[in-house]
Design a protein around this motif. Structure first.
Motif, PDB file in Angstrom:
ATOM      1  N   VAL A 147       0.728  -0.765   0.238  1.00  0.00           N
ATOM      2  CA  VAL A 147       0.045  -0.077   0.167  1.00  0.00           C
ATOM      3  C   VAL A 147       1.087   1.517  -0.145  1.00  0.00           C
ATOM      4  CG1 VAL A 147      -1.913   1.153   1.313  1.00  0.00           C
ATOM      5  CG2 VAL A 147      -2.086  -1.310   1.048  1.00  0.00           C
TER       6      VAL A 147
ATOM      7  N   ALA B 254       2.568   1.559  -3.821  1.00  0.00           N
ATOM      8  CA  ALA B 254       0.943   2.406  -4.152  1.00  0.00           C
ATOM      9  C   ALA B 254       1.346   3.341  -3.932  1.00  0.00           C
ATOM     10  CB  ALA B 254      -0.005   1.757  -4.428  1.00  0.00           C
TER      11      ALA B 254
ATOM     12  N   MET C  60      -7.573  -0.081  -1.686  1.00  0.00           N
ATOM     13  CA  MET C  60      -7.117   0.144  -2.008  1.00  0.00           C
ATOM     14  C   MET C  60      -7.261  -0.149  -4.175  1.00  0.00           C
ATOM     15  SD  MET C  60      -5.027  -2.898  -0.449  1.00  0.00           S
ATOM     16  CE  MET C  60      -4.536  -4.044  -1.362  1.00  0.00           C
ATOM     17  N   PHE C  61      -7.494  -1.178  -4.705  1.00  0.00           N
ATOM     18  CA  PHE C  61      -8.149  -0.796  -6.342  1.00  0.00           C
ATOM     19  C   PHE C  61      -8.437   0.206  -6.326  1.00  0.00           C
ATOM     20  CE2 PHE C  61     -10.518  -1.930  -9.560  1.00  0.00           C
ATOM     21  CZ  PHE C  61      -9.567  -2.723 -10.933  1.00  0.00           C
TER      22      PHE C  61
ATOM     23  N   LEU D 249      -5.460   3.865  -4.812  1.00  0.00           N
ATOM     24  CA  LEU D 249      -4.004   3.471  -4.260  1.00  0.00           C
ATOM     25  C   LEU D 249      -3.409   4.119  -6.115  1.00  0.00           C
ATOM     26  CD1 LEU D 249      -2.905   1.275  -1.789  1.00  0.00           C
ATOM     27  CD2 LEU D 249      -2.532   3.560  -1.956  1.00  0.00           C
TER      28      LEU D 249
ATOM     29  N   SER E 264       4.410  -8.560  -7.193  1.00  0.00           N
ATOM     30  CA  SER E 264       2.890  -6.963  -7.822  1.00  0.00           C
ATOM     31  C   SER E 264       2.874  -6.601  -6.711  1.00  0.00           C
ATOM     32  CB  SER E 264       1.019  -8.188  -7.062  1.00  0.00           C
ATOM     33  OG  SER E 264       1.007  -8.861  -8.046  1.00  0.00           O
TER      34      SER E 264
ATOM     35  N   ALA F 135       3.824  -2.591  -7.509  1.00  0.00           N
ATOM     36  CA  ALA F 135       2.377  -1.989  -7.050  1.00  0.00           C
ATOM     37  C   ALA F 135       1.331  -2.312  -7.932  1.00  0.00           C
ATOM     38  CB  ALA F 135       2.358  -0.203  -7.022  1.00  0.00           C
ATOM     39  N   ASP F 136       1.461  -3.075  -7.821  1.00  0.00           N
ATOM     40  CA  ASP F 136      -0.170  -3.803  -9.242  1.00  0.00           C
ATOM     41  C   ASP F 136      -0.824  -3.687  -8.040  1.00  0.00           C
ATOM     42  OD1 ASP F 136      -2.070  -4.835 -10.807  1.00  0.00           O
ATOM     43  OD2 ASP F 136       0.174  -6.625 -11.521  1.00  0.00           O
ATOM     44  N   VAL F 137      -1.436  -2.537  -7.591  1.00  0.00           N
ATOM     45  CA  VAL F 137      -2.971  -2.746  -6.848  1.00  0.00           C
ATOM     46  C   VAL F 137      -4.085  -3.928  -7.195  1.00  0.00           C
ATOM     47  CG1 VAL F 137      -4.664  -1.350  -5.519  1.00  0.00           C
ATOM     48  CG2 VAL F 137      -2.583  -0.585  -6.313  1.00  0.00           C
ATOM     49  N   SER F 138      -3.939  -3.755  -8.651  1.00  0.00           N
ATOM     50  CA  SER F 138      -5.613  -4.806  -8.932  1.00  0.00           C
ATOM     51  C   SER F 138      -5.014  -6.255  -8.944  1.00  0.00           C
ATOM     52  CB  SER F 138      -5.779  -4.754 -10.432  1.00  0.00           C
ATOM     53  OG  SER F 138      -5.144  -5.168 -11.068  1.00  0.00           O
TER      54      SER F 138
ATOM     55  N   MET G  64      -2.810  -7.085  -6.436  1.00  0.00           N
ATOM     56  CA  MET G  64      -3.045  -7.362  -4.666  1.00  0.00           C
ATOM     57  C   MET G  64      -4.077  -7.578  -4.285  1.00  0.00           C
ATOM     58  SD  MET G  64       0.108  -4.527  -4.098  1.00  0.00           S
ATOM     59  CE  MET G  64      -0.921  -3.888  -2.724  1.00  0.00           C
ATOM     60  N   SER G  65      -5.399  -6.650  -4.713  1.00  0.00           N
ATOM     61  CA  SER G  65      -6.409  -6.818  -3.984  1.00  0.00           C
ATOM     62  C   SER G  65      -7.143  -8.291  -4.500  1.00  0.00           C
ATOM     63  CB  SER G  65      -7.404  -5.469  -4.611  1.00  0.00           C
ATOM     64  OG  SER G  65      -6.792  -4.170  -4.556  1.00  0.00           O
TER      65      SER G  65
END
Lengths: 318, 327
Positions: free
Chosen positions: A164, A167, B26-27, B30, B280, B284-287, B289-290
């Motif tokens: 987090v 990002a 987050m998705f 961020l 990920s 920072a591959d947010v999708s 991670m979510s």
């Protein structure tokens, strides 16, 4: 029981604080009879001294690029072929003395671990005290959150916190806040283990007569929590905290090892092992294995001391 | 019993909703998904189009419902890093992690439970002391370092086992397995051992503590007084009652073993979900991670539910109590 010279009625005696109880309990006596605990404590003392004054203890400054030369790179420990008496445990890929790197690295590891545990204690104890003392929906919400979090292992939460922040801050700026993020990750992933026992103890203490007396005397709620209830839960916090410190140091090392922790410019033990991992196959095993062994010794000592404290401070086990 | 089940199920649904909400936040908030998909040099017009395509111009509540709907249908969006549908990648990576976690858990159970029982029943013997010290060592040893030492000894020095990857993998169409080829099995040995090491120590210590507690109870003392043989007392009375909490522990450990697989997979470059998750996070591959967060949460909630059910099956007292509650 007496306070000073004046004999007083048992019920009005101030309950002894945790410091008095620690001194009065048999902890010291037990300690002197437990060789494992003595060894563990001595090793930790060594780590503490080395961490407090690394410039004095370490032969070189591991963070100062002027003090190591690339021509000294990949020197083996002295007992192996190709060793150099200037560098007892050899050097790493940049010619950095391993002993110095380890001393400075252990300092970073211990600092991050301690700060993380402290943060977890602050959050956990505060949450537990408030939840137990106030009760009602505050209690219900706090404990539900704790329940949910407890189902996730600490390492996942810590990795998540790191992700987090990556990002949110962007990759470039992340290195500057890396240590703070690690502390936050350890704190946020560990507070529940304090909140639960503190809440439990608070629920018990809340109904004691001395709390009722304090309330009647018009003492504010926060003062009752801090001065009257908190001292009664400090022993268990101490025991949990010691064992948590071992977990926190491992957590920091693990995150740094997988590249999510302390950047290589000011390496922790985990970062050192990460660096050494790249040279395992080319024969320079000491770059990874030596800091790893130091890490294991550090964690083992903390665990041994934690086990000792748990047994010594828990009268039920005697 | 039904009300108990309904309550647990309700709690599970609430937990999943909360986790999905966190994943959505987050998705959604961020980083900038538009920049991630189109690159920094994209024009405002291009971004407008993609924004409308992804539905990012609609109210947040609607977006959350859309996200929730997608998740329920197994649609987790597009990975920023890989540019492919998240769910496809997850399904691809799942077999590697499951095989690793299950073999690690099996090793841990087969070694950990007997060791714990032995250490509890033979307190003070040399072997149980050794076991206990070894277990303390085991929980003090970071799993990544354990893996590193195994690699150093068995891959670098002795050259017996491969140091990374899954080896030869057999494709069964819906599942890829490394269990059917010698190369795949060889590749599994070190990662599974690494994963199991900490769990062995953990299970052993817990079984020992639990067993010691049970051995101290009155009904064990009574069974002894009745003149039952040691074997009957230990294995028919004590072990059985020890197993109740042990089932919970193992159930809950199954979750943590998948979490620890993240580290093991990274050390051995094992192409599973954990390695995917770490990559990920690092990018920072947010999708992704979510999606991983939701998936793991579902797994944990599922495991907790199953453990609760097993409790009902194993411990008849719980059934009795809920019947009383109903009356």
């Amino acid at each position: 029981m007496t306070v000073g010279e004046i004999p007083v009625d048992d019920r009005t005696v101030r309950r002894p604080g945790w410091r008095d109880r620690l001194a009065r309990s048999d902890v010291l006596h037990d300690f002197m009879r437990d060789p494992a605990a003595i060894v563990a404590a001595s090793i930790l003392l060594l780590f503490a001294v080395a961490s407090l004054a690394p410039q004095i203890v370490a032969p070189y400054d591991a963070f100062d690029p002027n003090q190591f030369r690339l021509t000294d790179a990949f020197l083996a420990p002295v007992w192996l072929e190709g060793g150099d008496p200037r560098f007892l445990l050899g050097t790493d890929d940049q010619g950095r003395d391993m002993i110095s790197a380890i001393i400075f690295g252990a300092r970073v590891s211990l600092f991050v671990g301690l700060a993380g545990v402290l943060l977890a204690v602050l959050i956990g104890v505060a949450a537990g005290l408030v939840a137990g003392f106030v009760g009602g929906w505050v209690d219900a919400v706090t404990m539900r959150v704790a329940d949910i979090q407890l189902t996730f292992p600490a390492i996942l939460i810590a990795v998540m916190v790191d992700g987090v922040s990556r990002a949110a801050f962007g990759q470039a700026d992340h290195n500057q806040v890396a240590v703070a993020v690690l502390v936050l990750a350890i704190g946020l992933s560990g507070w529940v283990q304090y909140a639960r026992p503190v809440r439990g103890a608070t629920l018990v203490e809340r109904n004691r007569e001395y709390v009722a007396a304090a309330t009647m005397m018009g003492i504010a709620k926060w003062a009752i929590m801090l001065k009257h209830i908190l001292p009664n839960v400090m022993t268990s916090v101490l025991v949990i905290g010691t064992i948590h410190l071992a977990v926190a140091v491992i957590l920091e090392a693990t995150l740094s090892f997988v590249g999510l922790g302390v950047p290589p410019t000011e390496p922790s033990l985990g970062t050192l092992i990460r660096i050494g991992n790249g040279y395992l196959f080319s024969g320079e095993w000491w770059i990874a294995i030596v800091p790893g062994c130091v890490l294991v010794i550090l964690v083992l000592s903390i665990n041994l001391l934690g086990d000792f404290l748990r047994d010594a401070l828990n009268p039920r086990l005697k | 019993m039904l009300s108990f089940l309904a309550r647990r199920l309700g709690q599970a649904v609430i937990v999943m909703l909360v986790v999905t909400a966190v994943a959505f936040v987050m998705f959604r908030f961020l980083g900038d998904p538009l920049v991630a998909i189109l690159g920094i040099e994209s024009t405002e017009a291009q971004r407008e189009i993609v924004r409308a395509e992804l539905g990012l111009d609609r109210p947040v509540a609607i977006q959350f419902l859309n996200y929730l709907g997608g998740v329920l249908q197994g649609d987790f969006g597009i990975s920023y890093r890989l540019g492919r549908a998240v769910e496809t990648v997850l399904v691809e990576r799942l077999p590697a992690t499951v095989e690793l976690a299950v073999s690690g858990m099996l090793i841990a159970i087969v070694v950990g439970i007997p060791a714990g029982v032995y250490a509890a029943l033979n307190r003070g013997r040399v072997l149980s002391r050794i076991l206990l010290s070894a277990s303390l060592f085991g929980i003090s040893m970071p799993s990544f370092f354990m893996g590193l030492i195994l690699i150093w000894v068995f891959a670098v020095t002795l050259g017996w086992l491969p140091s990374f990857g899954r080896g030869q993998v057999v494709d069964l169409g819906w599942w890829t397995t490394g269990l059917l080829s010698a190369g795949g099995l060889k590749a599994l040995v070190m990662p599974a051992l690494t994963l199991a090491a900490f769990q062995i120590a953990m299970i052993m210590r817990l079984v020992r503590a639990e067993m010691l507690e049970v051995v101290r109870t009155d009904y064990i003392r009574f069974a002894r007084a009745r003149g039952l043989s040691h074997r009957a007392v230990h294995y028919r009375h004590a072990l059985r009652n020890t197993l109740i909490p042990v089932v919970t522990i193992i159930g809950l450990q199954l979750g943590s073993i998948i979490a620890f697989a993240v580290i093991t997979e990274s050390v051995f470059q094992w192409p599973g979900l954990g390695l995917l998750f770490l990559q990920s996070v690092a990018t920072a591959d947010v999708s992704m991670m979510s999606a991983y967060l939701i998936l793991i949460a579902a797994l944990f909630v599922g495991i907790n539910l199953v453990v609760d059910l097993l409790y009902l099956v194993i411990d008849p007292r719980l059934r009795g109590r809920s019947e009383l509650e109903r009356a």
